[in-house]
Design a protein around this motif. Sequence first.
Motif, PDB file in Angstrom:
ATOM      1  N   THR A 178      69.787 -49.148  45.915  1.00  0.00           N
ATOM      2  CA  THR A 178      71.185 -49.345  45.516  1.00  0.00           C
ATOM      3  C   THR A 178      71.294 -50.459  44.476  1.00  0.00           C
ATOM      4  O   THR A 178      71.988 -50.313  43.467  1.00  0.00           O
ATOM      5  N   ASP A 179      70.592 -51.558  44.720  1.00  0.00           N
ATOM      6  CA  ASP A 179      70.632 -52.674  43.761  1.00  0.00           C
ATOM      7  C   ASP A 179      70.010 -52.289  42.424  1.00  0.00           C
ATOM      8  O   ASP A 179      70.490 -52.673  41.361  1.00  0.00           O
ATOM      9  N   LYS A 180      68.914 -51.536  42.488  1.00  0.00           N
ATOM     10  CA  LYS A 180      68.270 -51.114  41.241  1.00  0.00           C
ATOM     11  C   LYS A 180      69.189 -50.174  40.458  1.00  0.00           C
ATOM     12  O   LYS A 180      69.298 -50.271  39.233  1.00  0.00           O
ATOM     13  N   ILE A 181      69.861 -49.267  41.186  1.00  0.00           N
ATOM     14  CA  ILE A 181      70.764 -48.326  40.508  1.00  0.00           C
ATOM     15  C   ILE A 181      71.921 -49.095  39.850  1.00  0.00           C
ATOM     16  O   ILE A 181      72.335 -48.759  38.739  1.00  0.00           O
ATOM     17  N   SER A 182      72.395 -50.153  40.501  1.00  0.00           N
ATOM     18  CA  SER A 182      73.451 -50.968  39.869  1.00  0.00           C
ATOM     19  C   SER A 182      72.961 -51.566  38.562  1.00  0.00           C
ATOM     20  O   SER A 182      73.691 -51.604  37.570  1.00  0.00           O
ATOM     21  N   GLN A 183      71.726 -52.066  38.566  1.00  0.00           N
ATOM     22  CA  GLN A 183      71.152 -52.627  37.318  1.00  0.00           C
ATOM     23  C   GLN A 183      71.083 -51.559  36.239  1.00  0.00           C
ATOM     24  O   GLN A 183      71.366 -51.829  35.065  1.00  0.00           O
ATOM     25  N   VAL A 184      70.676 -50.367  36.640  1.00  0.00           N
ATOM     26  CA  VAL A 184      70.563 -49.266  35.678  1.00  0.00           C
ATOM     27  C   VAL A 184      71.947 -48.918  35.114  1.00  0.00           C
ATOM     28  O   VAL A 184      72.105 -48.688  33.917  1.00  0.00           O
ATOM     29  N   TYR A 248      66.864 -42.097  54.546  1.00  0.00           N
ATOM     30  CA  TYR A 248      66.880 -43.288  53.698  1.00  0.00           C
ATOM     31  C   TYR A 248      67.721 -43.043  52.444  1.00  0.00           C
ATOM     32  O   TYR A 248      68.582 -43.855  52.077  1.00  0.00           O
ATOM     33  N   LEU A 249      67.469 -41.918  51.785  1.00  0.00           N
ATOM     34  CA  LEU A 249      68.193 -41.633  50.544  1.00  0.00           C
ATOM     35  C   LEU A 249      69.691 -41.502  50.827  1.00  0.00           C
ATOM     36  O   LEU A 249      70.520 -41.992  50.060  1.00  0.00           O
ATOM     37  N   ALA A 250      70.029 -40.901  51.965  1.00  0.00           N
ATOM     38  CA  ALA A 250      71.445 -40.775  52.337  1.00  0.00           C
ATOM     39  C   ALA A 250      72.051 -42.163  52.535  1.00  0.00           C
ATOM     40  O   ALA A 250      73.184 -42.424  52.110  1.00  0.00           O
ATOM     41  N   SER A 251      71.274 -43.065  53.155  1.00  0.00           N
ATOM     42  CA  SER A 251      71.793 -44.415  53.417  1.00  0.00           C
ATOM     43  C   SER A 251      72.069 -45.157  52.109  1.00  0.00           C
ATOM     44  O   SER A 251      72.879 -46.079  52.056  1.00  0.00           O
ATOM     45  N   GLN A 252      71.364 -44.761  51.049  1.00  0.00           N
ATOM     46  CA  GLN A 252      71.572 -45.398  49.739  1.00  0.00           C
ATOM     47  C   GLN A 252      72.552 -44.575  48.889  1.00  0.00           C
ATOM     48  O   GLN A 252      72.674 -44.797  47.690  1.00  0.00           O
ATOM     49  N   ARG A 253      73.197 -43.612  49.509  1.00  0.00           N
ATOM     50  CA  ARG A 253      74.154 -42.710  48.840  1.00  0.00           C
ATOM     51  C   ARG A 253      73.518 -41.996  47.645  1.00  0.00           C
ATOM     52  O   ARG A 253      74.127 -41.836  46.589  1.00  0.00           O
ATOM     53  N   ILE A 254      72.275 -41.576  47.836  1.00  0.00           N
ATOM     54  CA  ILE A 254      71.572 -40.817  46.795  1.00  0.00           C
ATOM     55  C   ILE A 254      71.549 -39.352  47.231  1.00  0.00           C
ATOM     56  O   ILE A 254      71.221 -39.053  48.382  1.00  0.00           O
ATOM     57  N   ILE A 255      71.926 -38.469  46.322  1.00  0.00           N
ATOM     58  CA  ILE A 255      72.016 -37.046  46.653  1.00  0.00           C
ATOM     59  C   ILE A 255      70.690 -36.362  46.318  1.00  0.00           C
ATOM     60  O   ILE A 255      70.184 -36.491  45.200  1.00  0.00           O
ATOM     61  N   ILE A 256      70.131 -35.643  47.304  1.00  0.00           N
ATOM     62  CA  ILE A 256      68.868 -34.939  47.071  1.00  0.00           C
ATOM     63  C   ILE A 256      69.150 -33.517  46.600  1.00  0.00           C
ATOM     64  O   ILE A 256      69.932 -32.798  47.218  1.00  0.00           O
ATOM     65  N   CYS A 257      68.525 -33.140  45.485  1.00  0.00           N
ATOM     66  CA  CYS A 257      68.628 -31.757  44.996  1.00  0.00           C
ATOM     67  C   CYS A 257      67.233 -31.167  44.954  1.00  0.00           C
ATOM     68  O   CYS A 257      66.239 -31.887  44.990  1.00  0.00           O
ATOM     69  N   ASP A 258      67.185 -29.836  44.828  1.00  0.00           N
ATOM     70  CA  ASP A 258      65.896 -29.161  44.773  1.00  0.00           C
ATOM     71  C   ASP A 258      65.296 -29.325  43.370  1.00  0.00           C
ATOM     72  O   ASP A 258      65.969 -29.120  42.362  1.00  0.00           O
ATOM     73  N   TYR A 259      64.019 -29.671  43.343  1.00  0.00           N
ATOM     74  CA  TYR A 259      63.274 -29.864  42.094  1.00  0.00           C
ATOM     75  C   TYR A 259      63.468 -28.693  41.126  1.00  0.00           C
ATOM     76  O   TYR A 259      63.617 -28.871  39.933  1.00  0.00           O
TER      77      TYR A 259
END
Length: 610
Positions: A178-184, A248-259
């Motif tokens: 989450t912190d890294k995404i904020s920096q991005v 983990y990804l859900a906890s960081q509010r990151i959405i998983i999609c299929d490759y």
Amino acid sequence: MNIYSERIDKLREKMREVGADAIIVPTSDAHNSEYVGDHDQIRRWLSGFTGSNGTLVVTKDEALLWTDGRYFIQCAAEIAGSGIQMMKMGEKDVPRISEYIASLMEDREELTLSFDGRVMTAFEINTLVEKVDETKSLKLLYNDDLAGELWLSLDERPKRSCERVKLLDMGFSGLSATDKISQVREAMEAKKCNQLFISKLDDIMWLFNLRGGDVECNPVALSYAFISQDEAFIFLQKDAVSEAVRAYLASQRIIICDYEDVYEFLKDYPYEGKTYADLREISHLAYQCIIDGNGDKDSIVNGMNPTTELKAVKNDTEIKNMREYFLRDSAAMTEYIYWLKKRAKEMASGGEVLTEVEAAAKCDELRKAVEGNLGLSFPTIAAYGSNAAMMHYEATEESYAICKPEGMILTDCGGQYPGATTDVTRTVALGPVSDEEKTNFTLVLKGWLSLMNAQWIDGCTGRNLDILARGPLWAKGIDYKCGTGHGVGCYLNVHEGPQNIRWKYIEGSSEAVLKAGMTVTDEPGVYVDGKYGIRTENTLLVEDRCDTADGHFLGFENLTWVPIDMDLVVTKLLSADEINSLNNYHNEVIKRLGDRVSDEVIQYLQMLII
Ligand SMILES: [Mn+2]
């Protein structure tokens, strides 16, 4: 007819079916990775050439294979009888691929070019298109993978790698996703872009605190990332995602999609404003999908991924871990050097001969026994005598040199650890060596020390510092034809940018001001074709030093603590300062490795002090 000429003829049939006049088959995956997995080795399957660098171009009546100087001999042997012609990259009168395609259009108005749009970068294709006369029509067929389809229909194409994705603990990453995404997002805002698309695997792993095993020696998972100002998406292969990773990804509010769905996603996304992407990294197909989705070519802003710059500067947690894992790795490498010296003595007194394969295996065995080791960071190079003059030499079970109790052996190797990626090279005497070899080893040592001990004013890039490593060699009219150093990842890729140490300005290639927290290797060398090769390499960390009335100054903290073979040093060529610096270095090696190596090794290290 040999099997490869048959395959190429069958490819020509496929080309005729779709109306393609020419096809390009590169050696690459969809992520511009340094190592290409078996699934993507289409060029190898088609041509029989097994080298790591090669691009095949097939037309109605020609089949040409471009490769570089490392592979001229091997390539000629492997493609013999296939009807393929080798194109020696970099040689006079050999056109680049873009020039060759342009030349095909000299006496025609249009040409249809086929390639797999997923594995050629947007930059490569844009460069090619620019070379073509504007009044003519170059039609690009990039949606079909003709060569890949052929492979599937005739033979067994290896499946794409799909290793389980792993989470990298905060104790190693030091910063949440989450912190890294904020920096991005801040970096995106500075570029006035609302969306960012990333296909560079080590950048994606860094950003989401994940690691994988889909690329040899690189702990990365096949993936894509798409970041907007309020959403973050990661594209992963379904079977690679465990429940823990999902949670983990859900906890960081990151959405998983299929490759597999990335291209559809890029076409359908409701874009707002501009999209940032690195055209040297993303595929031509991804580039086209973003343009299609936006309906506007100017909607893409091209530039280096913000993740590349952020990842390059290691945080305190990463630095703390790197210090520890570099020490563990150095202990194993030091044991290896001691073993080599001992082995050489045995050989001299009639003992069993040493081979390059045995040396590399011993080195790997010692490294893999290190607590926490997660494999190698690249295949170990153990090169004896004239083999060391070839910078990318790798001994194989089929072809290797037998060492003698004379001359030098060069070992370039590294490991992966949860808190570091290491890279180290040492050249060791196995017995008597020539005066020339000793002199050149000493010149390399002088440059190596000089760069390691540098202090410079803020704002310098590696181009300002390169002369320190190269100076003692240039003074004697000697040069090495490669860079002096590269960035190193932290439990990621052994080669990482944007920083590096080299003197040459290369248009379009990355270069960065050295900042505290960046890593860089210090690896000058001497390579004499057909005779010998010397390289000494440590990994360094940039640190802040002091502020004076004239500005801010930086220097290097050394991370690698492996001894120098003093049998190769001509002391009288060293200044008092250099002798002092070398003795300090070896004293530090003894101090730091004290309880990590055996007593005999400590005794050996003590003898290196002069
Ligand atoms: Mn290196």
